[in-house]
Scaffold this motif. Structure first.
Motif, PDB file in Angstrom:
ATOM      1  N   GLU A 205       0.832  -1.211   0.000  1.00  0.00           N
ATOM      2  CA  GLU A 205       0.000   0.000   0.000  1.00  0.00           C
ATOM      3  C   GLU A 205       0.863   1.255   0.000  1.00  0.00           C
ATOM      4  O   GLU A 205       0.571   2.223  -0.709  1.00  0.00           O
ATOM      5  CB  GLU A 205      -0.915  -0.006   1.235  1.00  0.00           C
ATOM      6  N   LEU A 206       1.921   1.271   0.779  1.00  0.00           N
ATOM      7  CA  LEU A 206       2.814   2.428   0.810  1.00  0.00           C
ATOM      8  C   LEU A 206       3.535   2.587  -0.527  1.00  0.00           C
ATOM      9  O   LEU A 206       3.733   3.715  -1.005  1.00  0.00           O
ATOM     10  CB  LEU A 206       3.823   2.273   1.945  1.00  0.00           C
ATOM     11  N   ALA A 207       3.892   1.485  -1.157  1.00  0.00           N
ATOM     12  CA  ALA A 207       4.541   1.559  -2.468  1.00  0.00           C
ATOM     13  C   ALA A 207       3.587   2.118  -3.528  1.00  0.00           C
ATOM     14  O   ALA A 207       4.008   2.864  -4.422  1.00  0.00           O
ATOM     15  CB  ALA A 207       5.029   0.171  -2.876  1.00  0.00           C
ATOM     16  N   ILE A 208       2.295   1.780  -3.439  1.00  0.00           N
ATOM     17  CA  ILE A 208       1.298   2.357  -4.357  1.00  0.00           C
ATOM     18  C   ILE A 208       1.252   3.867  -4.190  1.00  0.00           C
ATOM     19  O   ILE A 208       1.270   4.637  -5.174  1.00  0.00           O
ATOM     20  CB  ILE A 208      -0.091   1.742  -4.093  1.00  0.00           C
ATOM     21  N   TYR A 209       1.181   4.311  -2.956  1.00  0.00           N
ATOM     22  CA  TYR A 209       1.125   5.748  -2.661  1.00  0.00           C
ATOM     23  C   TYR A 209       2.367   6.453  -3.193  1.00  0.00           C
ATOM     24  O   TYR A 209       2.278   7.527  -3.812  1.00  0.00           O
ATOM     25  CB  TYR A 209       0.986   5.929  -1.148  1.00  0.00           C
TER      26      TYR A 209
END
Length: 497
Positions: A205-209
């Motif tokens: 999720e952090l990588a998507i952001y």
């Protein structure tokens, strides 16, 4: 009503499927080495968080099931608070207690290694230990009191009592609790954003952001979001095969007294109470002095958060009511569609909508509508679970009578359905509003400086190391969230009388 149910079912299906389809078409699943590391860390921290939460919940639930003490009811209420508490507020409280300059570091004189895997696990245990405890406490209180008394009469040793009375219950309840917590941790965003980061502690999720907000690489973000949606779908499929215990009943049943282990039970209850209350006390202690001098951007952000929460709650309640009534009449499709949002997190749905809207409009111009829509969808499965048992009972008890008396349409809705479902509708609206108030997923992708909601402002203040202002804004966020929840819940109870 049947045509309305079909329209709502189709709308929810499209609103979930459209962004997921866009992600599938644009992704190509071209993952990099760093993405595989993020994937491994995401699964590893979710497994570890679920395991730690469940292991710690066993002695806590056992102690609460065996002991009666002053404040027990308040502690049981506290076990439900982290579910409604905005994630960013809890994280700020954990930083205030365990951070480099936090209370623990000041007492010990040594900085606590909070950031990275340690911080992610501590935050997830803070949120999910109460959830696991409620699962297991329900199981402990489902054990017949006669069995407990028979074990005491036979003077069974502690290990024999555990093996013959308690272990069978744990085998039935622990798998469901573990899978539910694993799913929650798998899609956690705020915790990783605030306490994770870095190459070794980055979740999907952090990588998507990061791919959208910092690198602006939509194809890469789509690939990551497709992987995250696949992970969530796999976890939801696993959860569907394991019966999850009901949280609704049994928490107020008086415990069966036990003569042994009083000191151990007291120590477990005290340790859990401190762990759950210290972060909240830290936010209160540091936020109260800052309330009188909050930054100017806090107040318009608070208004946007309240409006967004009210709109999301209204949409979620309306959709859940229509789908629950349809499911009560036997529509399996309505029940299935209402659970579809569980296969993706808010951030994944937001990423899909970002990519879908980008060729036609500036996504930033639709930040608040997209946030309202996503928050309503994410609350829908919770609301359906609240409404469906009551809707089925209503259908069984009153459907024939309503048909015989010609009570149909809006008249039936006003005089029969809404009064009978007022309590779960009020509780569901309160939950939807509180969850929306604390959301920091979709809005983090879409919003610019002029459209930030209160959780985003709190995160930005904390990121700028303005911790006092962040604590004050966090305290305001907590007050607004619980006010909305209490107002809807009390309103539903009053209307249901």
């Amino acid at each position: 009503m049947a045509s309305g149910a079909r329209a709502v079912t189709a709308a929810v299906a499209v609103l979930v499927a459209a962004p997921l389809a866009v992600l599938a078409l644009q992704s190509g699943l071209a993952l990099r080495a760093a993405d595989l590391a993020a994937l491994r860390f995401t699964v590893f921290q979710a497994l570890l968080s679920a395991a730690i939460s469940c292991v710690l919940a066993v002695p806590l639930a056992r102690a609460l099931a065996r002991r009666q003490f002053p404040g027990r009811g308040a502690l049981l209420t506290l076990l439900g608070a982290p579910f409604l508490l905005p994630s960013i507020v809890a994280v700020l409280g954990i930083v205030s207690v365990f951070g480099r300059s936090g209370w623990v570091s000041q007492v010990t004189g040594a900085p606590f290694p909070l950031y990275g895997l340690t911080g992610v696990l501590m935050a997830h245990v803070f949120f999910n230990l109460p959830l696991a405890t409620r699962f297991l406490l329900q199981g402990w209180q489902s054990i017949p009191a006669e069995r407990q008394r028979l074990a005491a009469t036979l003077n069974l040793p502690p290990m024999a009592r555990f093996a013959h009375v308690e272990a069978p219950m744990l085998r039935a309840h622990l798998p469901g609790a573990f899978v539910a917590i694993f799913l929650v941790c798998l899609t956690s965003f705020v915790v990783a954003l605030t306490l994770g980061g870095g190459p070794r502690a980055t979740t999907v999720e952090l990588a998507i952001y990061q791919a959208l907000r910092f690198d602006f690489d939509p194809g890469h973000a789509a690939a990551l979001a497709a992987v995250q949606a696949g992970l969530a779908a796999l976890a939801v499929t696993l959860a569907a095969r394991i019966a999850l215990p009901d949280l609704g009943a049994g928490l107020d049943r008086p415990p069966v007294p036990q003569s042994r282990g009083r000191l151990l039970d007291a120590a477990v209850i005290l340790a859990a109470t401190l762990y759950l209350t210290l972060p909240l006390l830290a936010v209160l202690a540091e936020g109260l002095p800052a309330l009188s001098a909050l930054p100017a951007q806090v107040w318009p952000a608070a208004l946007r958060s309240v409006v967004t929460a009210l709109a999301a709650a209204a949409l979620a309640v309306a959709a859940a009511l229509v789908l629950a009534l349809a499911a009560a009449r036997g529509s399996r499709l309505a029940e299935l569609v209402a659970t579809l949002p569980m296969v993706a997190s808010g951030l994944v749905l937001g990423t899909g909508w970002f990519l879908l809207l980008r060729p036609f409009v500036r996504p930033e111009s639709l930040a608040l509508p997209a946030t309202v829509l996503t928050n309503a969808l994410m609350a829908l499965p919770f609301l359906l679970r609240l409404l469906l048992p009551q809707a089925r009972r209503l259908h069984q008890d009153y459907d024939r009578l309503a048909q015989a008396t010609g009570l149909t349409g809006l008249t039936r809705l006003r005089y029969l359905t809404l009064p009978r479902l007022a309590r779960p509708l009020g509780l569901g609206a309160g939950i939807a509003a509180a969850l929306s108030m604390g959301d920091l997923g979709t809005i983090a992708l879409f919003a610019d400086q002029d459209q930030a909601t209160l959780p985003l402002v709190v995160q930005r203040l904390a990121g700028a190391y303005r911790m006092e202002a962040a604590s004050g804004a966090a305290l305001l966020l907590v007050a607004l969230s619980f006010t909305l929840f209490a107002a809807f819940d009390l309103g539903g109870r009053h209307a249901g009388k």
